[in-house]
Design a protein around this motif. Structure first.
Motif, PDB file in Angstrom:
ATOM      1  N   VAL A 127     156.293 149.617  76.081  1.00 37.31           N
ATOM      2  CA  VAL A 127     155.513 149.922  74.884  1.00 37.31           C
ATOM      3  C   VAL A 127     155.948 149.053  73.701  1.00 37.31           C
ATOM      4  CG1 VAL A 127     154.939 151.710  73.189  1.00 37.31           C
ATOM      5  CG2 VAL A 127     155.070 152.285  75.627  1.00 37.31           C
ATOM      6  N   ALA A 128     157.263 148.955  73.483  1.00 37.06           N
ATOM      7  CA  ALA A 128     157.768 148.393  72.224  1.00 37.06           C
ATOM      8  C   ALA A 128     158.527 147.089  72.386  1.00 37.06           C
ATOM      9  CB  ALA A 128     158.648 149.423  71.522  1.00 37.06           C
ATOM     10  N   GLU A 129     158.344 146.386  73.495  1.00 34.94           N
ATOM     11  CA  GLU A 129     158.981 145.080  73.625  1.00 34.94           C
ATOM     12  C   GLU A 129     157.910 144.004  73.558  1.00 34.94           C
ATOM     13  OE1 GLU A 129     162.812 144.407  75.819  1.00 34.94           O
ATOM     14  OE2 GLU A 129     161.435 143.369  77.184  1.00 34.94           O
ATOM     15  N   TRP A 130     157.631 143.567  72.344  1.00 32.82           N
ATOM     16  CA  TRP A 130     156.646 142.523  72.095  1.00 32.82           C
ATOM     17  C   TRP A 130     157.143 141.657  70.938  1.00 32.82           C
ATOM     18  CZ3 TRP A 130     154.906 143.816  67.160  1.00 32.82           C
ATOM     19  CH2 TRP A 130     154.950 145.181  66.818  1.00 32.82           C
ATOM     20  N   GLU A 131     156.712 140.421  70.886  1.00 32.53           N
ATOM     21  CA  GLU A 131     157.205 139.477  69.885  1.00 32.53           C
ATOM     22  C   GLU A 131     157.001 140.027  68.468  1.00 32.53           C
ATOM     23  OE1 GLU A 131     158.944 136.277  68.066  1.00 32.53           O
ATOM     24  OE2 GLU A 131     158.952 136.781  70.199  1.00 32.53           O
ATOM     25  N   GLY A 132     158.127 140.171  67.765  1.00 37.51           N
ATOM     26  CA  GLY A 132     158.092 140.694  66.411  1.00 37.51           C
ATOM     27  C   GLY A 132     158.262 142.201  66.304  1.00 37.51           C
ATOM     28  N   ALA A 133     158.376 142.891  67.445  1.00 42.40           N
ATOM     29  CA  ALA A 133     158.625 144.343  67.384  1.00 42.40           C
ATOM     30  C   ALA A 133     159.920 144.601  66.626  1.00 42.40           C
ATOM     31  CB  ALA A 133     158.710 144.929  68.788  1.00 42.40           C
ATOM     32  N   MET A 134     159.897 145.511  65.658  1.00 37.93           N
ATOM     33  CA  MET A 134     161.032 145.742  64.767  1.00 37.93           C
ATOM     34  C   MET A 134     161.344 147.236  64.680  1.00 37.93           C
ATOM     35  SD  MET A 134     161.701 144.264  60.917  1.00 37.93           S
ATOM     36  CE  MET A 134     160.539 145.276  60.014  1.00 37.93           C
ATOM     37  N   ILE A 135     162.578 147.596  65.014  1.00 37.28           N
ATOM     38  CA  ILE A 135     163.002 148.994  65.093  1.00 37.28           C
ATOM     39  C   ILE A 135     164.304 149.151  64.309  1.00 37.28           C
ATOM     40  CG2 ILE A 135     163.784 150.833  66.647  1.00 37.28           C
ATOM     41  CD1 ILE A 135     162.066 149.470  68.840  1.00 37.28           C
ATOM     42  N   ASP A 147     152.514 157.382  69.010  1.00 40.23           N
ATOM     43  CA  ASP A 147     151.398 158.133  68.431  1.00 40.23           C
ATOM     44  C   ASP A 147     151.438 158.110  66.902  1.00 40.23           C
ATOM     45  OD1 ASP A 147     150.394 158.798  70.916  1.00 40.23           O
ATOM     46  OD2 ASP A 147     151.504 160.692  71.025  1.00 40.23           O
ATOM     47  N   VAL A 148     152.606 157.739  66.348  1.00 33.56           N
ATOM     48  CA  VAL A 148     152.780 157.674  64.897  1.00 33.56           C
ATOM     49  C   VAL A 148     152.755 156.224  64.413  1.00 33.56           C
ATOM     50  CG1 VAL A 148     154.315 158.243  62.964  1.00 33.56           C
ATOM     51  CG2 VAL A 148     154.116 159.814  64.917  1.00 33.56           C
ATOM     52  N   VAL A 149     153.469 155.350  65.124  1.00 35.57           N
ATOM     53  CA  VAL A 149     153.518 153.929  64.777  1.00 35.57           C
ATOM     54  C   VAL A 149     152.981 153.143  65.962  1.00 35.57           C
ATOM     55  CG1 VAL A 149     154.999 151.977  64.172  1.00 35.57           C
ATOM     56  CG2 VAL A 149     155.497 154.251  63.250  1.00 35.57           C
ATOM     57  N   ASN A 150     151.913 152.432  65.765  1.00 39.28           N
ATOM     58  CA  ASN A 150     151.269 151.695  66.846  1.00 39.28           C
ATOM     59  C   ASN A 150     152.244 150.723  67.503  1.00 39.28           C
ATOM     60  OD1 ASN A 150     149.059 150.855  68.454  1.00 39.28           O
ATOM     61  ND2 ASN A 150     148.790 149.054  67.151  1.00 39.28           N
ATOM     62  N   GLY A 151     152.350 150.788  68.844  1.00 38.46           N
ATOM     63  CA  GLY A 151     153.257 149.914  69.563  1.00 38.46           C
ATOM     64  C   GLY A 151     154.702 150.330  69.520  1.00 38.46           C
ATOM     65  N   GLY A 152     155.002 151.485  68.924  1.00 35.98           N
ATOM     66  CA  GLY A 152     156.365 152.008  68.921  1.00 35.98           C
ATOM     67  C   GLY A 152     157.331 151.269  68.008  1.00 35.98           C
ATOM     68  N   ALA A 153     156.824 150.303  67.212  1.00 35.26           N
ATOM     69  CA  ALA A 153     157.709 149.509  66.363  1.00 35.26           C
ATOM     70  C   ALA A 153     156.930 148.960  65.183  1.00 35.26           C
ATOM     71  CB  ALA A 153     158.320 148.354  67.173  1.00 35.26           C
ATOM     72  N   LEU A 154     157.645 148.615  64.119  1.00 34.75           N
ATOM     73  CA  LEU A 154     157.043 147.897  63.010  1.00 34.75           C
ATOM     74  C   LEU A 154     156.808 146.443  63.424  1.00 34.75           C
ATOM     75  CD1 LEU A 154     159.362 149.203  60.138  1.00 34.75           C
ATOM     76  CD2 LEU A 154     157.144 150.128  60.847  1.00 34.75           C
ATOM     77  N   ASP A 155     155.984 145.756  62.686  1.00 31.56           N
ATOM     78  CA  ASP A 155     155.687 144.350  62.961  1.00 31.56           C
ATOM     79  C   ASP A 155     156.500 143.489  61.999  1.00 31.56           C
ATOM     80  OD1 ASP A 155     154.651 141.783  63.180  1.00 31.56           O
ATOM     81  OD2 ASP A 155     152.592 142.474  63.492  1.00 31.56           O
TER      82      ASP A 155
END
Length: 414
Positions: A254-262, A215-223
């Motif tokens: 939610v947050a496992e996508w190519e380039g997801a950065m945590i 709800d704060v960062v789209n996709g749960g991770a930075l790009d």
């Protein structure tokens, strides 16, 4: 980075203002830093079907088109009451020895792990900063293999024979409004209490434990791809650190996508002696402006130098940018007077005065524009260590404290 690598700028100028109000010591630090993104640090990235750690160094450090890492900017300084022999003359060079990590002579992890003190007692696998006096033999020898027994180290600590080491970190402390705090004796130890950051568990297959609130960062991770292209979250007001208010358990749907950065380092509010320093920094686009503050007298003098108005202390700053360990610019030792102007030694840099000001609960409450600026050089030390100094061409003068780093660098004539 190889051992012969050098930064584009061998020297930086640190602009410092200092104040005290009888209860607290306050600093304002400024230094030029045109590279953006120094608030991004140590990220876990989902790349080509698995999670990977993208840490040090930042792209402007390595100059590598295939870079992956990010490392925060930092400011730190040693503080001493004059107890540590050799610190006034040699600043941070006193703490870097043969065998230390990031030097060509770095001790092998299995050798450290087998050592009864560093491996068995401290459970370390590397050698970090330490004082030569923490080792047996002449005061200047500093062989980590001959570290003193625990009882002697505890007695040194009780006598104040350590270097206080506060630090502002652009990622790992700034978002929660604090600095971190350590001291150097036989190792670089964290102060008692809970520091501002920890590490989350992760592996390549299942990923991290935590992520950003979607709800704060789209996709749960930075790009990662956007950040690599220079689209950094806004420093100070953007979401780029796992602070408690934006952190939730990881959900791979939610947050496992190519380039997801945590971030690998979740943040928290510190406690105990580790929470002595409040700190905040602002990147203006051309420079960092960092403010730090602490009580003169703290609750734990065993790991923190206690301060008294009217007295003179020793202070030596450093700045990190884009990488850790020896990749930094380090300063010489200055005399720091609390409300007094210290006497100038010809073989030391100009002294610094913390001017008396009206009561200020935070560094932000100080009228900094009313105070003078003290400008001092910070230099890239490369791989030179205390071992090199006490075994080099000026060995006798160094061992007998008949010279200083300021003089050895030819600055005493300035």
């Amino acid at each position: 980075m190889g051992s012969n690598w050098m930064p584009a700028d061998a020297e930086k100028q640190l602009r410092t203002r200092a104040a005290h109000d009888g209860e607290r010591l306050h600093f304002q630090f400024r230094w030029d830093q045109p590279d953006p993104g120094g608030w991004i640090h140590d990220m876990l990235v989902y790349h080509e079907g698995e999670w990977r750690q993208f840490a040090t160094p930042s792209p402007w450090v390595s100059g590598d088109d295939e870079h992956t890492g990010f490392y925060e900017d930092r400011l730190s300084f040693f503080l001493d009451d004059g107890t540590v022999r050799g610190f006034e003359e040699f600043a941070g060079w006193l703490t870097a020895h043969e065998g230390m990590r990031s030097l060509p002579s770095a001790a092998a992890p299995d050798e450290v792990e087998a050592h009864p003190h560093y491996g068995e007692r401290l459970e370390k696998s590397d050698i970090q900063k330490f004082l030569p006096q923490a080792c047996a033999g002449e005061w200047w020898e500093g062989d980590w293999r001959e570290v003193r027994p625990p009882g002697e180290l505890r007695a040194m600590k009780r006598r104040g024979e350590f270097l206080d080491l506060p630090m502002w970190r652009a990622h790992r402390s700034d978002p929660v409004g604090f600095g971190t705090d350590a001291y150097v004796l036989d190792y670089r130890h964290a102060d008692d209490g809970r520091r501002t950051y920890t590490s989350q568990n992760w592996d390549a297959g299942s990923g991290p434990e935590l992520m950003f609130d979607p709800d704060v960062v789209n996709g749960g991770a930075l790009d990662y791809h956007a950040v690599s292209n220079g689209e950094f979250p806004t420093q100070g007001s953007g979401t780029y650190a796992l602070t408690p208010d934006v952190t939730v358990p990881f959900d791979r749907n939610v947050a496992e996508w190519e380039g997801a950065m945590i971030p690998r380092r979740p943040l928290r509010e510190p406690t105990g002696s580790a929470a002595d320093w409040t700190a905040s920094g602002t990147w203006t686009g051309e420079e960092w402006v960092v403010k730090m503050s602490r009580q003169l007298s703290t609750t734990d003098p065993s790991d923190t130098t206690q301060l008294t108005p009217g007295e003179v202390y020793l202070w030596a700053p450093a700045v990190h940018h884009g990488a850790g360990k020896r990749w930094h610019w380090t300063g010489y030792t200055h005399r720091l007077g609390l409300g007094v102007t210290p006497e100038r030694r010809a073989d030391l840099p100009p002294p610094l005065t913390a001017h008396k000001v009206d009561p200020a609960p935070t560094a932000a409450a100080v009228d900094w524009d009313a105070l003078p600026t003290h400008t001092t050089p910070l230099v890239f030390p490369g791989i030179q260590s205390w071992t090199d100094l006490v075994e080099g061409p000026n060995a006798d003068a160094v061992r007998n404290l008949e010279t200083t780093m300021w003089a050895l660098h030819g600055r005493a004539e300035d």
